[in-house]
Design a protein around this motif. Structure first.
Motif, PDB file in Angstrom:
ATOM      1  N   UNK A 117      -1.620  39.572  12.114  1.00  0.00           N
ATOM      2  CA  UNK A 117      -2.343  40.887  13.362  1.00  0.00           C
ATOM      3  C   UNK A 117      -0.833  42.090  13.621  1.00  0.00           C
ATOM      4  N   UNK A 118       0.174  41.988  13.452  1.00  0.00           N
ATOM      5  CA  UNK A 118       0.625  43.400  14.113  1.00  0.00           C
ATOM      6  C   UNK A 118       1.331  44.124  12.388  1.00  0.00           C
ATOM      7  N   UNK A 119       1.323  45.161  12.438  1.00  0.00           N
ATOM      8  CA  UNK A 119       1.145  46.137  11.258  1.00  0.00           C
ATOM      9  C   UNK A 119       2.497  46.604  11.341  1.00  0.00           C
ATOM     10  N   UNK A 120       2.974  47.119  10.461  1.00  0.00           N
ATOM     11  CA  UNK A 120       4.703  47.758   9.981  1.00  0.00           C
ATOM     12  C   UNK A 120       4.628  49.335   9.862  1.00  0.00           C
ATOM     13  N   UNK A 121       5.444  49.909  10.152  1.00  0.00           N
ATOM     14  CA  UNK A 121       5.956  51.276   9.943  1.00  0.00           C
ATOM     15  C   UNK A 121       7.092  51.771   9.489  1.00  0.00           C
ATOM     16  N   UNK A 155      -0.008  56.568   3.977  1.00  0.00           N
ATOM     17  CA  UNK A 155       0.960  56.913   4.510  1.00  0.00           C
ATOM     18  C   UNK A 155       1.304  55.506   5.450  1.00  0.00           C
ATOM     19  N   UNK A 156       2.639  55.052   5.091  1.00  0.00           N
ATOM     20  CA  UNK A 156       3.462  53.912   5.893  1.00  0.00           C
ATOM     21  C   UNK A 156       3.666  54.340   7.136  1.00  0.00           C
ATOM     22  N   UNK A 157       3.650  55.571   6.977  1.00  0.00           N
ATOM     23  CA  UNK A 157       3.798  56.690   8.918  1.00  0.00           C
ATOM     24  C   UNK A 157       2.436  55.238   9.653  1.00  0.00           C
ATOM     25  N   UNK A 160       0.354  49.176   9.065  1.00  0.00           N
ATOM     26  CA  UNK A 160      -0.034  48.775   8.270  1.00  0.00           C
ATOM     27  C   UNK A 160       0.117  46.964   7.581  1.00  0.00           C
ATOM     28  N   UNK A 161      -0.811  47.337   7.011  1.00  0.00           N
ATOM     29  CA  UNK A 161      -0.761  44.806   7.306  1.00  0.00           C
ATOM     30  C   UNK A 161      -1.903  44.790   5.709  1.00  0.00           C
ATOM     31  N   UNK A 162      -2.147  43.593   5.025  1.00  0.00           N
ATOM     32  CA  UNK A 162      -2.277  42.978   4.467  1.00  0.00           C
ATOM     33  C   UNK A 162      -2.578  41.877   4.457  1.00  0.00           C
ATOM     34  N   UNK A 163      -3.386  41.503   4.093  1.00  0.00           N
ATOM     35  CA  UNK A 163      -3.348  39.354   3.309  1.00  0.00           C
ATOM     36  C   UNK A 163      -4.983  39.627   3.102  1.00  0.00           C
ATOM     37  N   UNK A 164      -5.175  38.214   1.989  1.00  0.00           N
ATOM     38  CA  UNK A 164      -5.674  37.893   1.556  1.00  0.00           C
ATOM     39  C   UNK A 164      -7.635  37.683   2.070  1.00  0.00           C
ATOM     40  N   UNK A 165      -8.865  37.892   1.543  1.00  0.00           N
ATOM     41  CA  UNK A 165      -9.748  37.875   2.343  1.00  0.00           C
ATOM     42  C   UNK A 165     -10.640  37.120   1.300  1.00  0.00           C
ATOM     43  N   UNK A 166     -11.512  36.011   2.201  1.00  0.00           N
ATOM     44  CA  UNK A 166     -11.824  34.743   1.010  1.00  0.00           C
ATOM     45  C   UNK A 166     -10.990  34.091  -0.010  1.00  0.00           C
ATOM     46  N   UNK A 177      11.595  53.094  -1.569  1.00  0.00           N
ATOM     47  CA  UNK A 177      12.846  52.732  -1.319  1.00  0.00           C
ATOM     48  C   UNK A 177      12.165  51.558   0.499  1.00  0.00           C
ATOM     49  N   UNK A 178      11.948  52.502   1.270  1.00  0.00           N
ATOM     50  CA  UNK A 178      11.556  51.841   2.378  1.00  0.00           C
ATOM     51  C   UNK A 178      10.535  51.303   2.264  1.00  0.00           C
ATOM     52  N   UNK A 179       8.985  51.159   1.329  1.00  0.00           N
ATOM     53  CA  UNK A 179       8.358  49.891   1.637  1.00  0.00           C
ATOM     54  C   UNK A 179       9.008  48.693   0.320  1.00  0.00           C
ATOM     55  N   UNK A 180       9.839  48.765  -0.056  1.00  0.00           N
ATOM     56  CA  UNK A 180      10.757  47.495  -0.702  1.00  0.00           C
ATOM     57  C   UNK A 180      11.108  46.986   0.470  1.00  0.00           C
ATOM     58  N   UNK A 181      11.775  47.509   1.830  1.00  0.00           N
ATOM     59  CA  UNK A 181      12.920  47.498   1.859  1.00  0.00           C
ATOM     60  C   UNK A 181      12.147  46.026   2.822  1.00  0.00           C
ATOM     61  N   UNK A 182      11.115  47.107   3.464  1.00  0.00           N
ATOM     62  CA  UNK A 182       9.967  46.460   4.406  1.00  0.00           C
ATOM     63  C   UNK A 182       8.505  44.554   3.580  1.00  0.00           C
ATOM     64  N   UNK A 183       7.981  45.316   2.660  1.00  0.00           N
ATOM     65  CA  UNK A 183       7.835  44.105   2.234  1.00  0.00           C
ATOM     66  C   UNK A 183       8.294  43.218   1.633  1.00  0.00           C
ATOM     67  N   UNK A 184       9.551  43.522   0.686  1.00  0.00           N
ATOM     68  CA  UNK A 184       9.820  42.634   0.300  1.00  0.00           C
ATOM     69  C   UNK A 184      11.098  41.811   0.212  1.00  0.00           C
ATOM     70  N   UNK A 185      11.663  42.007   1.718  1.00  0.00           N
ATOM     71  CA  UNK A 185      12.156  41.253   2.316  1.00  0.00           C
ATOM     72  C   UNK A 185      12.076  39.906   2.622  1.00  0.00           C
ATOM     73  N   UNK A 186      13.097  38.598   2.234  1.00  0.00           N
ATOM     74  CA  UNK A 186      12.892  37.566   2.362  1.00  0.00           C
ATOM     75  C   UNK A 186      11.865  37.219   3.835  1.00  0.00           C
TER      76      UNK A 186
END
Length: 189
Positions: A117-121, A155-157, A160-166, A177-186
């Protein structure tokens, strides 16, 4: 042949290869690195020992770094055997090494969760291509379906969020670097 002489030969090949790839003559490279064309010729052919104070301006002129010019040619670092990391409906396989060129991380992801529901920036840009299935990309107020064979870059400003459909979807993504920290963090508890 010793390891030092193998590396020496590899450095000479790299210098010549980079020069030729740019379409430069020995005179062109000489003008850019302030060495004589004859000195460069002898370096490339192995008739002159390569000195560190020559390598630095040669590397700079060729648009590379000294580290890249002299790195080992060993093949033991060619194959990456990614480890699987599962968290919150996303399984991730890192496909690039730490300290990859240009500070980017390449990862394959298998997504089974619905779009959060909540996107990240965060600063920067994200890019992914869908290998299989369909991904729901929530980008600000927009909801976009990205299907197999399609790619998304944004742009990641923008939140944004993503998930599977169907059903499950697999993507290949390139993150700064910032995307890695945001999306791949434990996963957070």
């Amino acid at each position: 042949m010793t390891q030092d002489s193998e590396l020496d030969a590899l450095v000479r090949q790299r210098i010549r290869g980079l020069r030729v790839a740019r379409g430069w003559s020995l005179d062109d490279l000489a003008a850019r690195c302030f060495l004589s064309p004859s000195t460069l010729s002898r370096i490339e052919t192995g008739h002159r020992r390569i000195a560190l104070d020559q390598l630095t301006p040669i590397a700079r002129a060729l648009g590379t770094t000294l580290d890249q010019l002299v790195e080992s040619g060993a093949d033991d670092d060619v194959v990456i055997r990614p480890h699987r990391d599962e968290a919150g409906g996303v399984t991730t396989w890192l496909l690039s090494r730490e300290g990859a060129p240009h500070g980017v991380t390449v990862a394959k992801m298998r997504i089974t969760r619905a779009v959060p529901d909540e996107g990240r920036v965060h600063p920067g840009r994200d890019w992914f291509t869908v290998l299989s299935g369909t991904v729901v990309l929530r980008l600000g107020e927009r909801t976009i379906l990205v299907e197999a064979g399609q790619a998304a870059e944004f742009s990641t400003m923008v939140p944004h969020a993503f998930g599977a459909h169907g059903g499950a979807a697999e993507i290949l993504c390139i993150l700064d670097h910032d995307g890695e920290r945001t999306h791949l963090a434990p996963a957070r508890p």
